[in-house]
Design an enzyme around this catalytic site. Structure first.
Site, PDB file in Angstrom:
ATOM      1  N   GLY A  47       0.905  -1.274   0.002  1.00  0.00           N
ATOM      2  CA  GLY A  47       0.012  -0.045   0.025  1.00  0.00           C
ATOM      3  C   GLY A  47       0.926   1.310   0.050  1.00  0.00           C
ATOM      4  N   GLU A  48       0.788   2.046   1.049  1.00  0.00           N
ATOM      5  CA  GLU A  48       1.610   3.154   1.062  1.00  0.00           C
ATOM      6  C   GLU A  48       2.197   3.248   2.584  1.00  0.00           C
ATOM      7  OE1 GLU A  48       3.785   6.368   0.908  1.00  0.00           O
ATOM      8  OE2 GLU A  48       1.981   6.567   1.923  1.00  0.00           O
ATOM      9  N   SER A  49       3.424   3.091   2.808  1.00  0.00           N
ATOM     10  CA  SER A  49       3.696   2.789   4.011  1.00  0.00           C
ATOM     11  C   SER A  49       3.450   3.986   5.116  1.00  0.00           C
ATOM     12  CB  SER A  49       5.553   2.673   4.286  1.00  0.00           C
ATOM     13  OG  SER A  49       5.910   3.567   3.616  1.00  0.00           O
ATOM     14  N   CYS A  79       6.064  -5.319   0.328  1.00  0.00           N
ATOM     15  CA  CYS A  79       6.367  -3.936  -0.185  1.00  0.00           C
ATOM     16  C   CYS A  79       6.283  -2.898   0.860  1.00  0.00           C
ATOM     17  CB  CYS A  79       5.269  -3.932  -1.389  1.00  0.00           C
ATOM     18  SG  CYS A  79       5.700  -2.470  -2.413  1.00  0.00           S
ATOM     19  N   ARG A 106      13.334   3.053   0.247  1.00  0.00           N
ATOM     20  CA  ARG A 106      11.755   3.417  -0.305  1.00  0.00           C
ATOM     21  C   ARG A 106      11.897   3.816  -1.785  1.00  0.00           C
ATOM     22  NH1 ARG A 106       7.837   7.329   2.721  1.00  0.00           N
ATOM     23  NH2 ARG A 106       6.170   6.674   1.145  1.00  0.00           N
ATOM     24  N   ILE A 135       5.623  -2.740  -7.657  1.00  0.00           N
ATOM     25  CA  ILE A 135       4.896  -1.368  -7.792  1.00  0.00           C
ATOM     26  C   ILE A 135       5.388  -0.458  -6.918  1.00  0.00           C
ATOM     27  CG2 ILE A 135       2.498  -0.506  -7.799  1.00  0.00           C
ATOM     28  CD1 ILE A 135       1.407  -3.189  -7.990  1.00  0.00           C
ATOM     29  N   ARG A 136       5.810   0.778  -7.476  1.00  0.00           N
ATOM     30  CA  ARG A 136       6.768   1.565  -6.588  1.00  0.00           C
ATOM     31  C   ARG A 136       7.360   1.199  -5.605  1.00  0.00           C
ATOM     32  NH1 ARG A 136       2.121   3.894  -8.547  1.00  0.00           N
ATOM     33  NH2 ARG A 136       0.796   3.311  -6.659  1.00  0.00           N
ATOM     34  N   HIS A 171       4.917  -7.808  -5.095  1.00  0.00           N
ATOM     35  CA  HIS A 171       3.388  -8.222  -4.428  1.00  0.00           C
ATOM     36  C   HIS A 171       3.033  -9.613  -4.916  1.00  0.00           C
ATOM     37  CE1 HIS A 171       1.789  -4.094  -3.430  1.00  0.00           C
ATOM     38  NE2 HIS A 171       2.764  -3.915  -4.251  1.00  0.00           N
ATOM     39  N   GLU A 173       0.722 -11.386  -3.940  1.00  0.00           N
ATOM     40  CA  GLU A 173      -0.796 -11.713  -4.034  1.00  0.00           C
ATOM     41  C   GLU A 173      -1.010 -11.247  -5.254  1.00  0.00           C
ATOM     42  OE1 GLU A 173       0.796  -9.051  -2.886  1.00  0.00           O
ATOM     43  OE2 GLU A 173      -0.502  -7.284  -2.986  1.00  0.00           O
TER      44      GLU A 173
HETATM   45  N1  GLN Z   1       5.981   3.052  -2.411  1.00  0.00           N
HETATM   46  C1  GLN Z   1       5.415   2.589  -1.346  1.00  0.00           C
HETATM   47  C2  GLN Z   1       5.703   2.991   0.079  1.00  0.00           C
HETATM   48  O1  GLN Z   1       6.698   3.710   0.331  1.00  0.00           O
HETATM   49  C3  GLN Z   1       5.208   0.929  -1.462  1.00  0.00           C
HETATM   50  C4  GLN Z   1       4.465   0.787  -2.646  1.00  0.00           C
HETATM   51  C5  GLN Z   1       3.617  -0.704  -2.591  1.00  0.00           C
HETATM   52  O2  GLN Z   1       3.354  -1.252  -1.467  1.00  0.00           O
HETATM   53  N2  GLN Z   1       3.366  -1.102  -3.606  1.00  0.00           N
HETATM   54  O3  GLN Z   1       5.108   2.851   0.972  1.00  0.00           O
END
Ligand code: GLN
Length: 200
Positions: A47-49, A79, A106, A135-136, A171, A173
């Site tokens: 997700g986004e930390s 991630c 990150r 993904i990112r 990921h 999943e």
């Molecule tokens: N870039 C996200 C972060 O810094 C992580 C990306 C992801 O979980 N797909 O949290």
């Protein structure tokens, strides 16, 4: 059968549930502190930390999550979940849950490479290469001596294990290949047996 909780504050919860169930685990959705009872292990999804950290604080789960990790039960961070588990995040004074001795970069693959898929040789997974969906994604810059590197891509560490803690930058999943979850479920089963024998 083992029961694996999925921290369900953000991220691809249903997909993790599907992969865990396909690997023979029962799944419990974890949204509040009480949900941490009666689970044998926990998945911290992507997700986004920083957002996830905000939600963890909002639902007063920070301390209980750290306690859970200290209890010896396995935790699998994917991630953003990997970032939450790291003791050291480059450019930040402090980490989040700080349970794994890894140093994390990150968004380490840069903006040009927002998302990509690549075949990886992951230690412990038999057969064909495992397709990692990034993904990112972060990468792990370095690990402690007792942390095992499970996969690298372009010399960057993208999966690692330290005892009962497992993490990957991709990921798992988001593919139909459930071998990473299978690896984790096996860890959970082994740990459950060990903890059971100790308490006997
Ligand atoms: N870039 C996200 C972060 O810094 C992580 C990306 C992801 O979980 N797909 O949290």
């Amino acid at each position: 059968m083992v029961t694996v909780g999925i921290l369900a504050l953000q991220g691809a919860i249903r997909e993790h549930a599907r992969s865990l169930e396909a690997s023979g685990a029962e799944v419990k959705i974890v949204k509040r502190v009480e949900d941490l009872n009666d689970i044998d292990a926990l998945v911290v999804p992507g997700g986004e930390s920083t957002t996830m950290r905000r939600l963890i604080d909002k639902y007063e789960m920070f301390g209980p999550l750290q306690e859970f990790a200290k209890s010896g039960k396995p935790v699998f961070g994917t991630c953003a979940g990997l970032i939450l588990m790291a003791k050291d995040i480059i450019g930040q004074d402090v980490g989040h849950l700080e349970v794994m001795d890894i140093k994390v970069h990150r968004n380490g693959f840069g903006r040009q490479r927002e998302s990509f898929e690549i075949p990886l040789d992951v230690k412990g997974l038999e057969g064909d290469p495992y397709i990692g969906v990034f993904i990112r994604a972060p990468y792990i810059e370095s690990v402690s001596p007792d942390t095992e590197v499970l996969a690298t891509f372009q010399d960057k560490i993208v999966a690692a294990r330290q005892g009962r803690f497992l993490c990957c930058a991709f990921h798992p999943e988001l593919t139909d290949d459930h071998r990473m979850h299978g690896y984790f479920v096996k860890m959970v089963e082994e740990t459950k047996n060990e903890l059971h024998n100790v308490s006997k």
